[in-house]
Motif scaffolding. Structure first.
Motif, mmCIF file in Angstrom:
data_model
loop_
_atom_site.group_PDB
_atom_site.id
_atom_site.type_symbol
_atom_site.label_atom_id
_atom_site.label_comp_id
_atom_site.label_asym_id
_atom_site.label_seq_id
_atom_site.Cartn_x
_atom_site.Cartn_y
_atom_site.Cartn_z
ATOM 1 N N SER A 103 -11.681 4.237 -14.170
ATOM 2 C CA SER A 103 -11.584 4.404 -12.715
ATOM 3 C C SER A 103 -10.382 5.284 -12.404
ATOM 4 O O SER A 103 -9.612 5.646 -13.305
ATOM 5 N N GLY A 104 -10.182 5.633 -11.144
ATOM 6 C CA GLY A 104 -9.166 6.609 -10.760
ATOM 7 C C GLY A 104 -7.749 6.263 -11.194
ATOM 8 O O GLY A 104 -6.936 7.154 -11.446
ATOM 9 N N THR A 105 -7.458 4.994 -11.298
ATOM 10 C CA THR A 105 -6.099 4.594 -11.660
ATOM 11 C C THR A 105 -5.716 5.085 -13.061
ATOM 12 O O THR A 105 -4.537 5.280 -13.357
ATOM 13 N N TYR A 149 -0.653 3.576 -2.912
ATOM 14 C CA TYR A 149 -1.023 4.277 -4.151
ATOM 15 C C TYR A 149 0.188 4.851 -4.863
ATOM 16 O O TYR A 149 0.246 4.857 -6.097
ATOM 17 N N THR A 198 -4.524 6.365 0.795
ATOM 18 C CA THR A 198 -5.808 5.800 1.205
ATOM 19 C C THR A 198 -5.658 4.460 1.939
ATOM 20 O O THR A 198 -6.545 4.053 2.679
ATOM 21 N N ASP A 250 -1.531 12.729 -6.564
ATOM 22 C CA ASP A 250 -2.742 11.915 -6.568
ATOM 23 C C ASP A 250 -3.609 12.384 -5.404
ATOM 24 O O ASP A 250 -3.339 12.070 -4.247
ATOM 25 N N THR A 306 -6.875 11.743 -5.263
ATOM 26 C CA THR A 306 -8.148 11.029 -5.449
ATOM 27 C C THR A 306 -8.942 10.919 -4.154
ATOM 28 O O THR A 306 -10.168 11.004 -4.166
ATOM 29 N N SER A 307 -8.233 10.747 -3.029
ATOM 30 C CA SER A 307 -8.976 10.563 -1.777
ATOM 31 C C SER A 307 -8.986 11.819 -0.898
ATOM 32 O O SER A 307 -9.239 11.728 0.305
ATOM 33 N N LYS A 363 -15.720 9.496 -5.660
ATOM 34 C CA LYS A 363 -15.158 9.724 -4.326
ATOM 35 C C LYS A 363 -15.673 11.047 -3.740
ATOM 36 O O LYS A 363 -16.825 11.121 -3.385
HETATM 37 C C1 LIG Z 1 -9.362 5.342 -5.058
HETATM 38 C C2 LIG Z 1 -8.032 5.813 -5.341
HETATM 39 C C3 LIG Z 1 -7.469 5.695 -6.624
HETATM 40 C C4 LIG Z 1 -8.198 5.055 -7.777
HETATM 41 O O1 LIG Z 1 -8.559 3.737 -7.601
HETATM 42 P P1 LIG Z 1 -9.526 3.036 -8.648
HETATM 43 O O2 LIG Z 1 -9.822 1.709 -8.006
HETATM 44 O O3 LIG Z 1 -8.839 2.915 -9.936
HETATM 45 O O4 LIG Z 1 -10.742 3.927 -8.744
HETATM 46 C C5 LIG Z 1 -6.231 6.247 -6.847
HETATM 47 N N1 LIG Z 1 -5.542 6.864 -5.873
HETATM 48 C C6 LIG Z 1 -6.035 6.985 -4.625
HETATM 49 C C7 LIG Z 1 -5.223 7.703 -3.606
HETATM 50 C C8 LIG Z 1 -7.290 6.471 -4.317
HETATM 51 O O5 LIG Z 1 -7.779 6.605 -3.070
#
Ligand SMILES: *Cc1c(COP(=O)(O)O)cnc(C)c1O
Length: 374
Positions: free
Chosen positions: A65-67, A92, A143, A168, A170-171, A194
């Motif tokens: 997952s993103g983490t 985050y 996020t 980061d 991710t969002s 995402k």
């Molecule tokens: C979704 C997200 C992640 C990753 O989260 P996971 O639950 O591991 O997928 C990391 N950083 C941001 C800013 C996010 O929105």
């Protein structure tokens, strides 16, 4: 096959198209086949293209997952005896600071209020006072609140002090347009469920090839989550070091085709339409948001719970969920909030339909309209 369509207003995984869902249904294949490596090679190139990187940028895929990206960038890109500066105004970046603590990485957790933009003068002061900072790290769109951080300016400050800049994204990635050169980004990251609107299980780091190669000499702090080791394996074999999420990768290939077909500007315009429809709906019901509108990244709205004894998030959530709409709890420790997000394969009409249902839910549970605040 007819698949029920749910409108996900949570911050990922996102609503996907049926064609992306169906792309997972493929003949069984061993991911060590050349055919599979060729597909991943195309995906890696497309992921760089989305943020307008040239030959000097590359992308590295991971199963997780993103983490996992946060973990990988922090533990892999810090030279020995150097420090990370985390510019932290939300959940985050707090997670990134926690990763530093777990690895025992020297770091400065520079905290700002969750509803405020980071004070860039303070960032600069800390860099001036600590010439051992080799990495500045932040989150583009926090996020948890939906606040947009000034990455371009922060990246310029990092570079002026010879630090690399890791964001980061991710969002925001594949939603809000990003240009790694103009935005001063050395490394950014996201996961497939995402902005790309594919499935969970595939995450990726996009960054400067020369910096990844230089990190070969840095301490190896993880076996599974090391950026150079995974990059090197990809470059030599075209494969992930360990088993990839096979079906997710097929879905990602399809989702990328759909991304480029829709186009960066049209996609961002659609997310903006959705975001504005969310605000219109919230305004009509009298809800208040946490972050000043002009500071929002245009993708997540964090909404304050009304001061109404009848307000019950669980009940409202369940009512909406049973009718195909998913709303999401907040991620702010000191305040009760819920979130509505503009990710995924949805449009304005879905939001208008959602607010009809939300209004019904509020009526059913005697929640005052307009929402009351003390
Ligand atoms: C979704 C997200 C992640 C990753 O989260 P996971 O639950 O591991 O997928 C990391 N950083 C941001 C800013 C996010 O929105």
């Amino acid at each position: 096959m007819k698949i029920k369509r749910n409108v996900l207003l949570n911050p990922g995984p996102a609503t996907t198209t049926d064609s992306v869902k169906m792309a997972q249904i493929v003949p069984d294949i061993c991911p060590r086949e050349k055919e599979f490596a060729a597909m991943m090679d195309g995906i890696r190139k497309d992921l760089v293209k989305i943020v307008h990187g040239g030959e000097d940028y590359t992308s590295v895929l991971f199963c997780g997952s993103g983490t996992i990206n946060i973990d990988i960038c922090l533990n892999s890109l810090l030279p020995a005896d150097k420090k990370v500066l985390i510019v932290n105004n939300g959940a985050y970046s707090t997670r990134a600071a926690e990763v530093c603590r777990y690895y025992g990485l020297p770091h400065i957790d520079l905290r700002f209020d969750i509803d405020a933009l980071p004070d860039l003068q303070k960032v600069e002061d800390v860099l001036r006072e600590n010439d051992d900072i080799a990495m500045v790290y932040t989150t583009h769109n926090e996020t948890g609140t939906g606040i947009l951080n000034p990455i371009r300016e922060m990246g310029a400050i990092a570079h002026a002090h010879n630090a690399i800049f890791v964001v980061d994204t991710t969002s925001t990635y594949a939603m809000r347009p990003i240009n790694v050169y103009e935005d001063n980004i050395d490394f950014c990251m996201a996961s497939a469920q995402k902005g790309i609107m594919a499935m969970t299980g595939l995450s990726f780091v996009v960054g400067k090839r020369a910096l990844i190669e230089a990190s070969q000499a840095y301490p190896k702090r993880s076996y599974y989550c090391n950026l150079f080791l995974q990059y090197d394996y990809f470059e030599k074999t075209g494969e992930m070091h360990f088993t990839p999420p096979v079906q997710t990768i097929y879905a990602t290939k399809q989702a990328l085709e759909e991304y480029f077909r829709e186009g960066e500007q049209a996609k961002w315009a659609r997310h903006t339409r959705v975001f504005e429809a969310i605000h219109r709906g919230l305004d009509a019901l009298g809800f208040r948001d946490v972050i000043r509108r002009d500071r929002q990244a245009g993708l997540v709205v964090s909404v304050l719970y009304p001061d109404d004894p009848h307000w019950d998030f669980e009940k409202v959530h369940d009512y909406c969920y049973e009718r195909g709409f998913t709303i999401y709890p907040g991620k702010i420790s000191a305040t009760d909030t819920f979130r509505l997000c503009a990710l995924g394969a949805i449009d304005e009409k879905d939001i208008d339909d959602f607010f009809v249902v939300l209004r019904q839910a509020m009526k059913k549970y005697d929640i005052a309209i307009p929402a009351v605040y003390k």
